[in-house]
Design a protein around this motif. Sequence first.
Motif, mmCIF file in Angstrom:
data_model
loop_
_atom_site.group_PDB
_atom_site.id
_atom_site.type_symbol
_atom_site.label_atom_id
_atom_site.label_comp_id
_atom_site.label_asym_id
_atom_site.label_seq_id
_atom_site.Cartn_x
_atom_site.Cartn_y
_atom_site.Cartn_z
ATOM 1 N N GLN B 58 0.830 -1.213 0.000
ATOM 2 C CA GLN B 58 0.000 0.000 0.000
ATOM 3 C C GLN B 58 0.861 1.257 0.000
ATOM 4 O O GLN B 58 0.529 2.245 -0.641
ATOM 5 C CB GLN B 58 -0.928 0.018 1.221
ATOM 6 C CG GLN B 58 -1.825 -1.190 1.361
ATOM 7 C CD GLN B 58 -3.010 -1.175 0.400
ATOM 8 O OE1 GLN B 58 -3.110 -0.316 -0.484
ATOM 9 N NE2 GLN B 58 -3.909 -2.134 0.567
ATOM 10 N N LEU B 62 0.988 4.146 -2.644
ATOM 11 C CA LEU B 62 0.813 5.527 -2.190
ATOM 12 C C LEU B 62 1.900 6.424 -2.776
ATOM 13 O O LEU B 62 1.613 7.488 -3.337
ATOM 14 C CB LEU B 62 0.856 5.578 -0.659
ATOM 15 C CG LEU B 62 0.612 6.929 -0.001
ATOM 16 C CD1 LEU B 62 -0.839 7.338 -0.169
ATOM 17 C CD2 LEU B 62 0.968 6.899 1.474
ATOM 18 N N GLN B 263 -10.604 2.368 -1.177
ATOM 19 C CA GLN B 263 -9.183 2.017 -1.068
ATOM 20 C C GLN B 263 -8.767 2.120 0.387
ATOM 21 O O GLN B 263 -7.927 2.954 0.754
ATOM 22 C CB GLN B 263 -8.335 2.968 -1.925
ATOM 23 C CG GLN B 263 -8.633 2.918 -3.399
ATOM 24 C CD GLN B 263 -7.968 1.727 -4.061
ATOM 25 O OE1 GLN B 263 -7.287 0.934 -3.413
ATOM 26 N NE2 GLN B 263 -8.190 1.567 -5.359
ATOM 27 N N LEU B 266 -5.042 1.944 1.309
ATOM 28 C CA LEU B 266 -4.330 3.143 0.897
ATOM 29 C C LEU B 266 -4.650 4.311 1.841
ATOM 30 O O LEU B 266 -3.768 5.082 2.233
ATOM 31 C CB LEU B 266 -4.750 3.492 -0.531
ATOM 32 C CG LEU B 266 -3.761 4.189 -1.433
ATOM 33 C CD1 LEU B 266 -2.432 3.469 -1.428
ATOM 34 C CD2 LEU B 266 -4.327 4.269 -2.849
#
Lengths: 282, 294
Positions: B58, B62, B263, B266
Amino acid sequence: MQNFHRFVIWSLLLGFAAIFLAPLYVMLVTSLKDMNEIRSGGLLSLPGSPTLDAWAKAWSSACTGTDCGGLKPFFTNSALMVVPAVLVSTALGAVNGYVISKWRFRGSELMFGLMLFGVFMPMQVVLLPMSQVLGWLGISSSLWGLIFVHVLAGIPSTTLFFRNYYVGLPDELIKAAMLDGAGFWRIFWRIVLPLSAPILVVTLIWQFTNIWNDFLYGVVFSGGDSKPVTVGLNNLANTSSVVKEYNVDMAAAMIAALPTLAIYVIAGKYFVRGLTAGAVKG
Amino acid sequence: MSSPSTPRPNQPWLPKLVLAPSFILSFLFIYGLIAWNGYLSVSASRLLPNYEFVGLEQYVTLFDSERWWVAAKNLGIFGVLFIGCGMALGLFLAILLDQKIRAEGALRTIYLYPMALSFIVTGTAWKWILNPGLGLENVVRGWGFENFTFDWLINPDYAIYTVVIAGVWQSSGFVMALFLAGLRGIDDSIIKAAQVDGASLPRIYLRIIIPSLGPVFFSTLLVLAHIAIKSFDLVIALTNGGPGYASDVPATYMYAMAFSRGQIGLGAASATIMLATIAAIVVPYLYSELRTKR
């Protein structure tokens, strides 16, 4: 020369005062105009024929998304939420501060230090897990859920306020009461609490303003009929319609601002004290 | 560690018992949820939490995301200008008010009232004032500057600066209050002595008074940085992160990912980065504060 200096200082101060007041003034005059007058321009001009129509509409019939019931239900939600949340978080803070400052035990200061981080923690970090917790507790999308979150989030700062205040109360007071045979709670009710008026007012105002003005928890944790007034206002201002009614937006913003503005006008001194207490003492 | 000066209760367990619920709840709330969020950020969660461990995936996503870097850059612009301008204006106002001004109380009240309002309220108000068609632009054109344009609110390159304007307006009165309190705490005799030596007023402020405000500068910086990193409401109300995502900040990015874009992993990762940023500022401060108090 001295007079000239005074004149410059005064002009600057008044100029800034005008800038600071301008948005409030613009909100107020816009909310009193009708749409024809707004479209003809003149952000700063006084309303030609002042009318409260926009206020009435913002309160009871403006559309927020698909609902068209105005801000009234949101305002009620905020009022229902703010009262218990403020009272409970303040009460807990008072008791915590009393213990941490007057009945210290091994590790209590360390625990207080760890708790202080909660004053600064970015709330984004608790949003996702918290929404799951609220689901488990069966209070997601409800006013109870919001109250619960506000109480939890408020405990570190209310504890900090009371602790810093109670540290200043002489320990001899407590000892004298103990010699007279008073116990833990009796000392709290009879001696400590009656001396707490100043910090009580500061904490109540601080918590009230914070909770009333909150948007993040409101938008994440509330459901269809438990949204607070900040969320209602934001939805109202972002509802796209054929004609954007700025006067209604401004009236709605004024309505959402009135409770905290009123407190600021009535008890500004305590509000400022709360701000600075929260800011400079760690 | 109870020192002889600390009162000893008759029932030694009672204070602990009273404190326990608050401590347990707030530790769960603070550290428990931080850990949980941390775990979500290394999980495969998307639309729903999913506890399959995926390592730093993640975070990689990002840091590969253009939108995240726009948000981070915006926070940089906003943070620097918001803190810089807020402090400069607040200090300037405090110095002006410190000149034994009549009606000081009334002026202070005026400068500070924005702080009592919700960012949502002030954002809504500024959105109207900065409205490209009917707002400030129209006023200035009415004064005879026919070609004046002020469309920052809808201009992707400048939208974040409108957030700075509203943010500084909102918070500089508060900064003023902090500095004024600091100024009032300075010993008058130092200033008198400097005046006797023939130093001019600006010189006295620059050389003597402002340098002695160090601690106030530090706590103001801390508070403003903290407001800047957390700022969410103001951006939502003023620009809603737009146009597009041009005025996104990490807080609005986190909200978008976690609650509208499905998400969750995230979102959790971006929240962890925000937490780390604040911790880097706050933890040393808390540590030093608590140490000096002992």
